[in-house]
Design a protein around this motif. Structure first.
Motif, short mmCIF file in Angstrom:
data_model
loop_
_atom_site.label_atom_id
_atom_site.label_comp_id
_atom_site.label_asym_id
_atom_site.label_seq_id
_atom_site.Cartn_x
_atom_site.Cartn_y
_atom_site.Cartn_z
N ASP A 123 0.84 -1.19 0.00
CA ASP A 123 0.00 0.00 0.00
C ASP A 123 0.88 1.25 0.00
O ASP A 123 1.33 1.69 1.04
N PRO A 124 1.15 1.80 -1.18
CA PRO A 124 2.12 2.90 -1.26
C PRO A 124 1.71 4.10 -0.42
O PRO A 124 2.55 4.72 0.22
N ARG A 125 0.41 4.39 -0.39
CA ARG A 125 0.00 5.61 0.28
C ARG A 125 0.23 5.50 1.79
O ARG A 125 0.74 6.41 2.43
N THR A 126 -0.17 4.37 2.35
CA THR A 126 0.03 4.18 3.79
C THR A 126 1.51 4.11 4.11
O THR A 126 1.97 4.63 5.13
N SER A 127 2.27 3.42 3.24
CA SER A 127 3.70 3.27 3.50
C SER A 127 4.39 4.63 3.57
O SER A 127 5.30 4.83 4.37
N GLU A 128 3.91 5.53 2.73
CA GLU A 128 4.55 6.84 2.68
C GLU A 128 4.51 7.51 4.05
O GLU A 128 5.46 8.18 4.46
N LEU A 129 3.40 7.31 4.74
CA LEU A 129 3.23 7.95 6.05
C LEU A 129 4.31 7.52 7.04
O LEU A 129 4.67 8.25 7.96
N MET A 130 4.82 6.31 6.86
CA MET A 130 5.70 5.79 7.89
C MET A 130 7.18 5.87 7.54
O MET A 130 8.03 5.52 8.36
N HIS A 131 7.49 6.32 6.34
CA HIS A 131 8.90 6.35 5.95
C HIS A 131 9.78 7.13 6.93
O HIS A 131 10.83 6.65 7.34
#
Lengths: 1118, 148
Positions: free
Chosen positions: A262-270
């Motif tokens: 899930d790219p969008r959710t992953s972005e939040l946690m980078h």
């Protein structure tokens, strides 16, 4: 007497323990002690204080392995009656003595309830502690409200323990705590860190099961982790100056699950992941533990290059560490990571080689695991050889099973030396290995590959090698290996006819039959083989001899086979017919109803024989005749007989004819039947494109195979390989280095980037996936159309929610229009009712009048528990353009109960609407694709992603050749539930060409209810079925006074869940339904003092639970 | 998951197993761990689980975890438990555990509940035990008063 016991206690504990420790008299003394204890606990004069002492001692005895069950009941009593200290020991003893399903546990429930209501904090704590350790599942409703109250308690320790108790409940009965999900959210936001940490356990579990439902919490988790990493927590949560490591790891795991694919959710946690990596610098085990989790999370979520790079560097720290524990963990991380990036193995290849010969077995095994993941066509021989070496050394059964299946899997992927390897596997793995392995092996051999000639050679080689193995006089092989050999010889020995004599083969098999170590099952296989060979070589002397010999055998089975063989030999034509050459892959049609015996049965009946009754019917009759109390539980005995009755029931009338010519070789038939059954469940490893070896390399291997004498196939034939030289200890160090280099080059060959195609399938697919996804996101960026990637999983993220609101608004503007369509369809429906009322599928839905059946779907979607996050923006133009494209069902479909059309996704050009139609035998998804643009669209493809839960009968994709401007096309898909689930999401996408390739993603939420249909049966049938189902669930549900009588409640159930009410007698009701295609579930309801007792039974274990939950929800809502 | 030590001083099971099975498992595990030398890692494969163990003086602390669990973390769980014992008993030794093993159980229950870490703050875990101890002791004194 009591004084004596008291004195013996006063000596204790020191003397008692010393004697326990002393070796010689230990046993005797403990027995003595136990006898004393037994007398004391059962004496009425024993005080609770003394009882406490006894309990402590009993715990000790139990720990030493002595039976002390006589004290269990007293432990419960102590928890019930004692003062605080005694109660505490009582609870401890209970939690140590009893297990979850212990019947005595029920006696504890009252005590727990009482203590939960106590004003004494310590008592409440103790009760909560014991509840979160062991509590009977059926009694959860009794304490649940009390524990829920405790979530608001002023003391944080109570709140924390209450959360922990709810976690326990969630684990053992998830449906029962479904309604308190928002309270979990509160616990997550608790001001006390301990309570928040406790709630993470629940969230981890829930997210594991359904990650899409909690995406909106990602930000909260990220914030918490940021605070933890930043050292914002109270200092006493630090562990060796690392802030709350357990909490960190828990959060990292949760983030990993949320960010997966899930790219969008992953972005939040980078950011936070980056920070975690950076902060964990102190050289301590616990920081390494955090780093390990971090790396795993980074490689689980949607990849980000610079993070990956950092994580990879981090792995280096582990792998190169001199500390063995860290090295192991590094290997473990590498094994995980390598599936996505095989090149990492190249970086650490020398370390991996060193670890291969490490003295610690766990390191060795982990290295093999790693190698297993990077196996390709070029290094498979070396890797499998290493695995076989390890296999030969290990004696632990579990390791053998595990390793054998891995080797077998590899061997199947890379053929030809496959047979040799499998020989080694069979002889080492023996009878402990999974039965699928020999089955798969035989299937592979029988089905063959693309090239007929190659197949022949492979089979010929197998036959030769087995003959060689059988030549050795006193070799003992495992049974499964013998079975495999005899099958292959039976099927394919004709291939060597020009060089070998069938008589020789038969003599070998004959000899085998006389060996004592051969089990009767294996003998059956051997006999089948002999029969097959005999059919090709009529008039063989060995066969005659064999028939003679075994016709008088004491073993009845063998005698039976011998007779069958004899009869077959007398009728050559039949034999040829029955045992065709090389036909093991041909499908066999088995007449399961045995209709050809009807005449025989009729004859028997006319001669006055009793008609056949199925087993459960007989059992029932017997029960009713006895009229005595039946103490046996119904479920178990009946269910086991039920499962077989379908089989034996039909077979028993043919028992007579079995010896006759109808089934010349019963084992043979059974075996074939079995293998054809097996085929369905097994993965197809050898599909048309799965196996693509290069021609030249294969012939090379083949030569090597030919050169090896068949007798030495037990894995020893690799002696001349450079690899095994590395094992020799005499080699000088520099030599050794060289060897290792060489080994490395053989192991990691083909891993270089260009060769990516020949890597394992897994790695391939993932990279491809990434490519595809990134393309989508690219287009998203370039076009800057935020709404291009819609996701109708309503609860998953803010954007779709806005969308859904959008939808609602649009719908309301179009309300009048929709009304009209629905009215027209209802007219059609009414018309159809008047014609075929008796056959119409859903009496329930119809009785309930139409509005109801249109309302019910909305109640299905109501449980998405969405929260409104963003104000909505209605785009009037969209609404306007949409208005002209209103989907409506065809008349035929509209006559079935169906949902309103819901918009799944839309863009400027296209919109997809969905309508669920609940037909008799399946769930029809009708998808309307509307072209909103002013130009025609060509080649629009609709594709669903594969889901483990659902099967789409017509296939996953649909192709629209053209959709005209401002028009609507529809397609139908019927869906079946493959795997039982409460609610799952089916994801799909729509691809079309418009200047550049464009895609729209959407998802459909399907719930269990979509697949439930009424089952119309009579009360008697209900009774019969009820007895035959083994899985049951009971639950009491509170009825609100407004619900009134049972019949009203059942009617609501009938309408909302599509159940069928079979009968209502007094305060009891019978309801039946089925899960499509045909899994029945029966429901027995009884009202009693405002409570509704629901009792569900079904042959499927998960169904009652899920259905119960739905019933509960309906009743609570109404 | 379960925890226990060298010559069995304490055992706790977080899964349900018949008694016979438990005895067999314990015997097996003790053998495996005693056979390991000091140079080896603290982890051993055992069936489909992993044993994580650590030696403190004469005692081995051991727990079995699942494959996907973090071994290092489990090792630190063991260590934290020992720290808690140490804090509660004040320089803990084997005898403390032998004679007060019910206390050791209480601490364990306060630390790990149902197989999951419950309280990671050292202070609050020990405080919880001490609190309830105090209450109990006063109750005990109260009960010990001669009744008139």
């Amino acid at each position: 007497k009591p004084q004596l016991i008291a004195s013996s206690f006063s000596l204790l504990p020191s003397s008692f323990l010393q004697t326990v420790l002393g070796a010689g008299l230990k046993e005797k003394l403990i027995q003595q002690e136990l006898t004393n204890l037994k007398a004391t606990v059962s004496a009425p004069t024993t005080t609770l204080r003394l009882m406490k002492e006894c309990m402590v001692r009993l715990i000790y005895c139990e720990m030493l392995g002595y039976e002390s069950s006589f004290g269990y009941i007293h432990a419960i009593k102590l928890a019930q009656q004692g003062n605080l200290l005694e109660k505490r020991v009582g609870y401890l003893a209970v939690s140590l003595f009893l297990h979850e399903n212990h019947e005595l546990l029920l006696l504890l429930v009252n005590t727990v309830v009482k203590d939960l209501q106590s004003t004494n904090l310590v008592e409440v704590c103790m009760a909560l502690t014991v509840v979160s350790q062991i509590f009977p599942r059926e009694m959860i409703p009794a304490v649940l409200p009390l524990i829920e109250d405790k979530l608001q308690h002023s003391k944080e320790i109570i709140r924390r323990k209450a959360v922990q108790a709810l976690y326990k409940f969630y684990l053992i009965a998830p449906n029962q705590v479904q309604h308190i999900h928002d309270k979990f959210r509160k616990a997550l936001c608790d001001r006390d860190v301990g309570v928040m940490a406790a709630s993470l356990h629940i969230y981890l579990q829930m997210i594991k099961e359904n990650s899409s439902g909690y995406k909106d919490l990602t930000e909260s988790f990220v914030t918490i982790l940021k605070q933890v990493v930043g050292g914002k927590l109270p200092i006493d949560f630090n562990y060796h100056s690392v802030p709350a490591p357990w909490l960190q790891i828990q959060l990292l795991r949760i983030l990993g699950l949320l960010g997966k694919d899930d790219p969008r959710t992953s972005e939040l946690m980078h950011d936070v992941l980056d920070e975690s990596l950076r902060r964990a610098e102190i050289n301590h085990n616990i920081t390494y533990a955090i780093l390990f989790e971090c790396v795993q999370t980074i490689y689980t979520i949607y990849p980000k290059p610079d993070l990956l790079e950092k994580a990879a560097k981090c792995i280096g720290k582990f792998v190169l560490s001199p500390k063995i524990n860290l090295k192991y963990l590094g290997l473990k991380a590498l094994t995980y990571v390598i599936q996505q990036d095989p090149n990492l193995a190249l970086q650490h290849q020398m370390t991996i080689i060193e670890c291969l010969d490490h003295p610690d077995p766990i390191i060795k095994r982990e290295t093999l695991e790693l190698l297993y993941r990077i196996t390709n066509g070029q290094n498979v021989t070396v890797i499998v050889q290493k695995m076989l070496d390890y296999l030969k050394q290990s004696k632990e059964e579990y390791t053998i099973i595990n390793l054998v299946s891995k080797i077998a899997e590899l061997a199947e992927k890379y053929p030809f030396w496959f047979i040799q390897t499998m020989n080694a596997v069979f002889s080492i793995g023996g009878d402990v290995m999974h039965p699928d392995i020999p089955n798969n092996f035989l299937r592979l051999l029988a089905e063959g590959f693309d090239d007929e000639k190659e197949d022949k050679q492979l089979r010929l080689y197998a036959v030769q090698s087995y003959l060689g193995l059988l030549e050795e006089e006193d070799a003992i092989y495992p049974q499964k290996f013998l079975q495999v050999m005899s099958w292959v010889l039976g099927e394919y020995s004709y291939l060597i006819n020009d060089e070998g004599d069938p008589e020789v083969i038969m003599t070998r098999l004959h000899k085998l039959l006389k060996k004592t170590f051969v089990t009767s099952e294996t003998k059956a296989w051997i006999m089948a083989a002999i029969t097959k060979i005999a059919s090709l070589n009529p008039g063989s002397k060995t066969v005659d001899k064999l028939i003679q010999e075994f016709s008088t055998s004491l073993d009845t089975c063998m005698r039976q086979y011998a007779f069958e063989l004899k009869h077959l030999c007398e009728d050559k034509d039949l034999m040829k017919n029955l045992l065709p050459l090389d036909a093991s892959c041909d499908d066999m049609v088995v007449d399961a109803s045995l209709s050809f015996l009807d005449g025989f049965v009729a004859e028997g009946l006319s001669r006055g024989a009793a008609p056949y009754k199925p087993h459960h019917q007989r059992q029932e009759e017997k029960l009713s005749q006895e009229k005595a109390l039946n103490f046996e539980p119904y479920g178990l005995s009946l269910s086991s007989s039920m499962s077989t009755s379908g089989f034996t029931g039909r077979q028993s009338p043919t028992g007579l004819s079995f010896g006759s010519d109808i089934s010349g070789n019963s084992t043979e038939m059974g075996q074939k039947e079995m293998s054809s059954l097996k085929l369905d469940g097994v993965k197809k490893l050898w599909g048309k494109d799965g196996y693509l070896p290069k021609k030249d390399s294969k012939t090379g291997k083949e030569d090597k195979l030919e050169a090896v004498p068949p007798g030495s196939t037990l894995g020893g034939n690799m002696v001349d390989h450079p690899l095994s030289e590395a094992d020799q200890e005499v080699v000088s160090p520099s030599e050794e280095e060289k060897e290792k280099q060489q080994l490395a080059s053989t192991l990691f060959v083909g891993l270089a980037s260009n060769n990516a195609v020949s890597l394992m399938g897994k790695a391939d697919t993932t990279t491809q996936k990434f490519k595809r996804k990134s393309k989508i996101s690219e287009t998203q960026n370039s076009e800057e159309v935020p709404s291009i990637q819609h996701d109708a999983t309503l609860s998953s993220s803010p954007l779709p929610e806005a969308q859904s609101n959008n939808n609602e608004n649009i719908q309301s503007t179009e309300h009048v229009r929709l009304r009209k369509t629905s009215l027209s369809s209802s007219e059609v429906l009414e018309a159809s009712i008047s014609f075929k009322r008796p056959q119409s599928l859903m009496e329930a839905g119809l009785d309930a009048k139409l509005p109801d059946c249109r309302l019910s779907p909305s109640s299905l979607f109501a449980d998405n528990n969405m929260e409104v996050f963003q104000p909505t923006q209605v785009i009037p133009s969209v609404a306007a353009s949409k208005a002209s494209l209103i989907p409506s069902l065809s008349e035929e479909l509209a006559s079935n109960p169906h949902s309103e059309a819901v918009e799944l996704c839309s863009s400027d050009t296209l919109a997809v609407n969905l309508c669920k139609v609940w037909t008799d035998d399946c769930l029809l998804l009708v998808l309307f694709v509307a072209n909103r643009s002013s130009s025609a669209l060509k080649n629009v493809n609709l594709v669903f992603e594969n889901s483990e839960h659902f099967k789409i009968v017509e296939g996953l994709s649909y192709h629209f050749p053209v959709i005209k401007a401002r028009s609507l096309e529809s397609c139908q898909k019927s869906v079946q539930m493959e795997k039982n689930c409460m609610q799952e999401i089916l994801v799909g996408s729509l691809n079309y060409h418009l200047e550049m390739e464009t895609g729209l993603e959407f998802s459909v939420t399907l719930s269990l209810i979509d697949f439930i249909r009424p089952m119309k049966i009579t009360t008697e049938d209900f009774g019969k079925l009820w007895l035959s189902f083994s899985n049951d669930v009971k639950q009491n549900v509170k009825m609100s006074p407004s619900q009134g009588s049972l019949s009203i409640t059942l009617n609501t159930l009938q309408q909302k869940l599509k159940l069928h009410v079979v009968d209502i007698v007094g305060n009891e009701g019978l309801v039946a339904c089925q899960l499509l295609p045909s899994v029945p579930c029966l429901l027995h309801c009884r009202t009693h003092a405002g409570m509704l007792a629901l009792w569900l039974r079904s042959p499927c274990s998960a169904l009652p639970d899920s259905l119960l939950y739905q019933c509960q929800k309906v009743i609570e809502e109404s | 998951m379960n925890c226990r030590q060298g010559k069995l001083r304490l055992q706790k099971w977080y899964t349900t197993l018949p008694d016979k099975e438990k005895k067999k498992i314990i015997r097996e595990i003790v053998q495996i761990i005693l056979a390991r030398n000091q140079k080896m890692s603290s982890f051993v494969d055992w069936k489909d689980l992993k044993l994580v163990y650590k030696r403190y003086a004469s005692l081995y602390f051991c727990c079995a975890i699942e494959d996907r669990d973090n071994e290092l973390l489990a090792l630190e769980v063991v260590h934290r438990y020992v720290e808690l014992l140490d804090r509660y008993f004040g320089n803990v030794c084997e005898l403390d555990i032998i004679f007060n093993f019910e206390k050791a159980y209480f601490i364990l229950d306060e630390f790990i509940l149902g197989g999951e870490i419950q309280e990671t703050s050292k202070k609050s875990a020990v405080k919880a035990i001490e609190d309830s101890d105090m209450l109990q002791e006063t109750m005990e004194e109260y009960m010990n008063k001669p009744a008139f």
